[in-house]
Enzyme design. Structure first.
Site, PDB file in Angstrom:
ATOM      1  N   ASP A  59       0.876  -1.163   0.000  1.00 51.97           N
ATOM      2  CA  ASP A  59       0.000   0.000   0.000  1.00 51.97           C
ATOM      3  C   ASP A  59       0.915   1.215   0.000  1.00 51.97           C
ATOM      4  O   ASP A  59       1.704   1.401   0.930  1.00 51.97           O
ATOM      5  CB  ASP A  59      -0.878  -0.022   1.251  1.00 51.97           C
ATOM      6  N   TYR A 150     -10.439  13.684  -4.413  1.00 55.79           N
ATOM      7  CA  TYR A 150      -9.755  13.211  -5.620  1.00 55.79           C
ATOM      8  C   TYR A 150      -9.232  14.394  -6.433  1.00 55.79           C
ATOM      9  O   TYR A 150      -8.079  14.402  -6.869  1.00 55.79           O
ATOM     10  CB  TYR A 150     -10.726  12.372  -6.438  1.00 55.79           C
ATOM     11  N   THR A 185     -11.570   0.866 -16.978  1.00 57.03           N
ATOM     12  CA  THR A 185     -10.889   0.211 -15.864  1.00 57.03           C
ATOM     13  C   THR A 185     -11.905  -0.070 -14.763  1.00 57.03           C
ATOM     14  O   THR A 185     -12.975   0.550 -14.723  1.00 57.03           O
ATOM     15  CB  THR A 185      -9.775   1.105 -15.301  1.00 57.03           C
TER      16      THR A 185
END
Length: 246
Positions: A59, A150, A185
């Site tokens: 991660d 984001y 995706t």
């Protein structure tokens, strides 16, 4: 064809989507690829198709793990020529309901990880005369509804790209970014709208030409990572089917 023969490339997000497409394409073009992802089963499946490739389950949200990944790559493969920061996450949420943990995770994966990896990789990349390709998003150059974390992180990644490009202008390092639009995706095809969201606001991010195949976008990454792009430094390329053209 952009050749990558003899290069060692570290690619994050390599277990699926664009990262997997980049890993496969780099392998086809002669690079030795060190992939990073969180799903060991998917990584193993991808790297069964990447000749000579290695991978690590990690991660990339934490600084220590990013250092370890770079150290493992260089210890196993001897050097590092290319860093491709693909790993990212995006979940749409009403901003007023975003938790502290969700906000911090958005920044950790989409911005902090690329910074930590770049910082750890810089000595190796400078020695090799290598380069960094950051995968941002059109969310890094425009606003998107229900995507505050984001967008903030991807705008930051564009800024990080430009900051590094200026800082290392006189040294043997190139740093560029791409801003893809929607791609076929799992992250895009599997997204869900927050309850009560306005779908018209969400559809503003779509191009009339539809979604891109990740393999097509991977070719732009391969070009920027190759010596064919020797004159390109500090550039932000869109790959969005004309979405942000005007």
């Amino acid at each position: 064809m952009s050749e990558l023969s003899g290069k060692v490339a570290l690619v994050t997000g390599a277990s699926s989507g664009l990262g997997a497409a980049v890993a496969r394409l780099f392998g086809q073009r002669g690079a030795t690829v060190f992939g990073v992802g969180r799903d060991e089963q998917r990584l193993a499946a991808v790297f069964a198709e990447v000749p000579g490739g290695r991978y690590a389950v990690a991660d990339i949200a934490g600084a220590q793990r990013c250092r370890e990944v770079v150290e493992q790559c260089t210890a196993e493969l001897g050097c590092l020529d290319i860093l491709v920061n693909v790993a990212g996450q995006h979940a749409m949420r009403h901003t007023a309901r975003v938790t502290d943990e969700e906000w911090e995770r958005d920044l950790a994966v989409n911005l902090n990880g690329p910074f930590y990896l770049s910082r750890a990789a810089l000595p190796h990349l400078l020695e090799a005369g290598g380069n960094i390709v950051n995968v941002a998003s059109i969310a890094g150059i425009e606003g998107q509804a229900y995507s505050a974390g984001y967008c903030a992180a991807k705008h930051g990644l564009v800024g990080l790209t430009r900051a590094l490009a200026v800082e290392f202008t006189a040294q043997r390092l190139r740093v560029n970014a791409i801003c893809p639009g929607g791609m076929l995706t799992p992250q895009v095809t599997g997204f869900t709208l927050p309850e009560g969201a306005d779908p018209n606001l969400v559809m503003r991010v779509a191009s009339p030409r539809g979604l891109s195949e990740p393999e097509a976008v991977a070719k732009l990454v391969a070009f920027l990572a190759s010596d064919d792009a020797a004159a390109i430094h500090g550039a932000i390329y869109t790959a969005d089917n004309g979405k942000t053209a005007g």
